[in-house]
Design a protein around this motif. Structure first.
Motif: not given
Length: 998
Positions: A728, A730, A747, A778
């Motif tokens: 994931s 971000n 995100r 991230n």
């Protein structure tokens, strides 16, 4: 033409403070006598109870004799205003000597001769003295740059000479000791570091300060003010100190060392009168390195023949401190044995011994043929030239055997000639050179089987026949002559991509020739006179790392050319500015970069290359000697930065810049972002057993986003997961003041190998001009940025306020390194050179006006060469055209305005286009203002209202030439223009709404 007798004397030559300089009686049996006149001779013996050098002469045969001290042994004098030099001379009764003369050589190369009259009644031991006053002209002078007949700067004793009375009888005289007494001298001051040159090394910070030297016989007192700033001009610290220095002594005023490694400037003012700026460096030294030479070899080229022993010591220390293991140079046959049977190995002997103390070795260059050793059968390749002849092979082999056996394993290698593929370096055929190569190899191996023999370093691969003795030199050396040398040597002095291309062609030959011969880039660099100091440092790093990455394809070493800039060439000459250090031994950016590479990559081995042939970046992985992993990388063009995700990080990761500064990188989920740009850097990873992986760019952004007025502009980005697992990502936007970004964060879950395009809306307020929009990936992993630039909206007439400005240090490209002797050639600020651009479009004509402030206007060139003096260059990139337009304008010294077109897209003719463009250039000398106006009809360059409405790219530079033959610096709006590698996508967007066009 006067006939001269040269007695080549071997005497020690430190920088002298006073008292006895040297004693002619302490000369060894290696005195070399050049017989330009018959009836002359010299010997050391007893004269009236004293040891002395006795000189025999015959006025009937020669009326003038010169006793010349070898260049590398000439006594260097301290700075002085007034001094007295005295020579002990013995004269017989009824002698024919008319005068004994002193000859000095100053820092500009000017020769200054001072006669010393001798009476016919003088006999026995006498002192002939010369009073030297820098305010008074020497009786005789010639040569040099200043031609002012007074000693300028550091001065040395070049020789002594004698003249004789006509009709005098043959006889002799003798020389004894030489004395120096400084009667008045300026206070000398400079940078103290404890290393003998202006580089502070870690652990010796307490020795940093201002060195004061008082050569006067009286005490000196005063006040010193100082300022330390970065090389970019940012002030770090200032202070002032009272000082007092005893007669004929030195003192150091302690200063605080900088906090970070790098290049700095120290400005010192003494008593409000004397002021100088010094460049100094601070680094963690890569050397000297103990132990044998292992792995990939890093060296430097240098020519110690002209150095005193003291100078050579400091130069060698500077090479050792930055991590060099080999020095390539010396070995000149003409320098060693220009007179048959009288060899002089002083330069080579002392160099080998000196290098041994620093755990280094000499790569000796076999070069030059003395007149007595020229092959009888030699026929010059260029009959009109007689230099670089082919040697007699028997004499050649004797010379090689002597050198190969004299120093044994204390030598690193012997290189057989220098660039024999160039007609100007080897006046013989390739076949004749191959005979020389075989003869040298056989001779050396017969007495020293383990000594490495290098082929003569080739100047290039597939050079044209117009400059090369054989365009197939490289192929023949690889295919047919491989048995006659151990290592193939090659040279290259291009920018990085040029070097990469040449090495690629060489490796293709090497593969096709099926030879496993190792190869050594033993003279490879770039001059800072063409690319500037910073890009010279970038090129050094890139070339070394690239060469090291090819170790599995035979690469074994790299030498930078050269250690110190060559003063025999004038400032601005490309050959002068290759050095890592200036003539004052001040460090350039390349010196610190060399030190960083040597310190971290010593004995490292390549693991893999992460980048591919089509990539716009280079990224490698090496394993260091201690097990750490090193990941160096850079962008291969000016297209901006690219953030690469390195994964598999379980240890500690730091980013290392070219100066050796460490920046910790925080790993997120085992990954760190490494941002690549045109400035190389590398990541050092310690404490893990497996190599990192390259996962590509997790966030791909354009280099630049152009903002038009207050319009909303869409920024398109790509999120990418190159890993084997779902992640994931971000991304959080960090906008500069005056810029609004929506959304502020995104995100996105991404499957393994997946990518997704995302969009951000960007709008700027009227107050915003330019800046970087940063994105945190991230958060904690790293930062990727895109440059925000304002588009210029054109009116139908120039406005009161300029549209674009050139006059900031960040826009400067200097052709000269920052050094004491080039201070006057450095950009001094907007009053020295700056430009204001006024852009408009009306009636199908694009008008470009540039008001240039220039303290001195010079333009002596015409046509395509106007860029070499004061001039304007612009680049225009239009949609649908295959390349950009490159136009120029200048005001000739005659007062005529001239224009030129260097580049035109396909379908256009440069001469026709410039013929349609109106060029006006005027000069207001009182205001120091040069106004350039280019009126460009749309049809001359294929411009339309629609294209201008969409926007076209504009770049510009202004060249400056105040004192030298060619440009000294230039200011440019965007990178690339000026060095032949313009990047249109980095230039400014200019537009005019189509509805507003008239």
């Amino acid at each position: 033409m006067r006939l001269l007798l040269f007695f080549m004397l071997a005497v020690l030559a430190p920088v002298l403070r006073g008292g006895e300089i040297f004693d002619f009686a302490r000369l060894s049996d290696r005195i070399e006598l050049v017989h330009y006149q018959k009836g002359s001779a010299a010997k050391v013996g007893k004269i009236d109870g004293r040891d002395a050098l006795e000189l025999f002469f015959d006025p009937a045969r020669n009326s003038w004799n010169t006793i010349a001290i070898k260049n590398y042994q000439r006594p260097r004098l301290p700075l002085f205003r007034k001094c007295r030099i005295a020579l002990e001379v013995w004269l017989p009764r009824n002698h024919a000597v008319r005068s004994v003369n002193l000859e000095l050589c100053d820092s500009t190369g000017e020769m200054l001769q001072y006669p010393g009259v001798v009476s016919a009644q003088d006999h026995g031991w006498r002192k002939v003295a010369w009073e030297i006053d820098t305010a008074l002209r020497a009786p005789h002078s010639w040569g040099g740059k200043t031609k002012n007949a007074v000693p300028d700067g550091k001065t040395m004793i070049r020789n002594f000479s004698c003249s004789f009375r006509p009709g005098g009888a043959a006889g002799s005289l003798a020389f004894g000791k030489v004395f120096l007494e400084v009667e008045e001298a300026p206070l000398e001051f400079g940078v103290a570091t404890g290393n003998g040159f202006p580089v502070i090394t870690r652990g010796r910070e307490s020795e940093f300060g201002i060195r004061l030297k008082n050569s006067n016989p009286v005490i000196r007192r005063g006040k010193a003010k100082w300022e330390i700033s970065t090389a970019n001009g940012d002030k770090l610290s200032t202070g002032g100190d009272d000082w007092e220095v005893s007669p004929r002594s030195e003192k150091v005023i302690p200063l605080p060392a900088p906090a970070a490694y790098g290049l700095y400037d120290l400005r010192v003012n003494i008593d409000g009168e004397q002021e100088r700026k010094f460049r100094f460096g601070y680094m963690a030294p890569a050397g000297p390195v103990d132990g044998p030479i292992r792995g990939f070899v890093l060296g430097v080229c240098e020519h110690p023949e002209s150095l005193s022993d003291e100078e050579a010591e400091v130069w060698t220390r500077s090479a050792a401190l930055c991590g060099a293991r080999v020095i390539r140079g010396a070995g000149s046959w003409t320098g060693i044995e220009w007179r048959k049977g009288h060899p002089d190995y002083h330069v080579e002997d002392t160099m080998v011994e000196r290098l041994e103390r620093y755990h280094m070795k000499m790569s000796l260059l076999l070069l030059g043929t003395p007149g007595w050793a020229v092959a009888k059968e030699w026929k010059p390749l260029m009959p009109e030239k007689k230099y670089w002849p082919m040697p007699d092979l028997d004499a050649w082999q004797k010379y090689v055997r002597t050198l190969a056996s004299r120093w044994g394993d204390r030598l690193y290698s012997l290189e057989v000639w220098n660039e024999p593929d160039l007609r100007t370096n080897g006046n013989f055929t390739s076949r004749e050179y191959f005979k020389m190569l075989k003869a040298a190899n056989d001779a050396a191996k017969s007495v020293n089987p383990g000594l490495q023999i290098q082929s003569g370093g080739l100047a290039g691969i597939d050079l044209p026949a117009s400059i090369s003795a054989d365009p197939r030199y490289a192929w023949k050396l690889l295919k047919d002559e491989a048995a006659n040398y151990d290592v193939f040597a090659l040279h290259n002095h291009q920018v990085y991509l040029g070097y990469e291309d040449m090495v690629g062609r060489f490796l293709k030959y090497r593969r096709e020739a099926r030879t496993g011969k190792p190869w050594y880039a033993n003279e490879t660099a770039i001059t800072s006179s063409t690319v500037g100091d910073e890009k010279q440092a970038h090129t050094l790093f890139q070339k070394i790392i690239y060469t090291m990455s090819l170790m599995n394809r035979g690469a074994i070493g790299y030498n930078w050319y050269n250690l110190v800039e060559k003063t025999k060439y004038p400032a601005g000459h490309p050959e002068r500015h290759f050095g890592l250090l200036t003539p004052e031994l001040e460090p350039k950016a390349a010196y610190l970069a060399y030190n960083t590479v040597a310190g971290h990559f010593r004995e490292a081995v390549p693991e893999r290359e992460f980048s591919g042939p089509g990539d716009s970046f280079r990224l490698y992985c090496f394993k260091a000697a201690n097990g750490d992993y090193l990941v160096p990388g850079w962008s291969v063009s000016d297209k901006g930065n690219k953030a690469i995700l390195l994964s598999g990080i379980t240890g500690r990761a730091v980013r290392v810049d070219l100066n050796g500064n460490l920046e910790p990188l925080a790993a997120t989920n085992g990954g760190v972002l490494f941002t690549l740009s045109e400035t190389p850097a590398f990541v050092r990873i310690s404490g893990q057993g497996k190599a990192p992986l390259c996962m590509g760019a997790p966030l791909e952004l354009p280099d630049t986003l152009i903002l038009r007025g207050r319009e909303v502009t869409t920024l398109k980005a790509v999120l990418r997961n190159s890993g084997p697992k779902a992640v994931s990502l971000n991304v959080v936007a960090d906008a500069p003041r005056g810029v609004l970004v929506r959304p502020r964060s995104i995100r996105e879950p991404l499957a393994a190998g997946a990518s997704r395009q995302v969009e951000f809306s960007v709008r700027a307020q009227d107050s915003f001009e330019r800046g970087n929009l940063r994105f945190l990936v991230n958060p904690g992993m790293g930062v990727v940025s895109v440059r925000l630039e304002r588009a210029v909206r054109l009116g139908d007439a120039p406005g009161l306020k300029h549209d674009l400005f050139l006059g900031e240090r960040s826009q400067l490209v200097s052709m000269y390194p920052s050094a004491v002797e080039t201070t006057h050639l450095q950009w001094q600020g907007p009053d020295d050179l700056s430009g204001k651009f006024f852009l408009s479009a009306r009636n199908q004509v694009l008008t470009i006006r540039c008001d240039v402030t220039d303290d001195r206007h010079r333009q002596r060139f015409s046509g395509s060469e106007i860029w070499q003096n004061d001039s304007l260059q612009i680049a225009l990139t239009l949609p649908g055209q295959n390349t950009f337009w490159e136009l120029g304008a200048a005001l000739a010294d005659s007062g005529k305005a001239v224009g030129y077109c260097w580049r035109a897209p396909a379908g256009f003719h440069a001469e026709q286009a410039i013929g349609k463009i109106g060029v006006e250039v005027t000069r207001d000398e009182a205001r120091k203002l040069t106004r350039y106006i280019l009126k460009i009809p749309f049809d001359a360059i294929g411009l339309t209202g629609e294209k201008l409405g969409a926007g076209i790219r504009f770049n510009a530079l202004i060249n400056d030439c105040d004192e030298t033959a060619t440009r000294e610096s230039y200011l440019r709006l965007a990178p690339g223009l000026g060095d032949g590698a313009a990047s249109p996508e980095l230039s400014v967007l200019i537009y005019r709404q189509e509805a507003e066009q008239k």
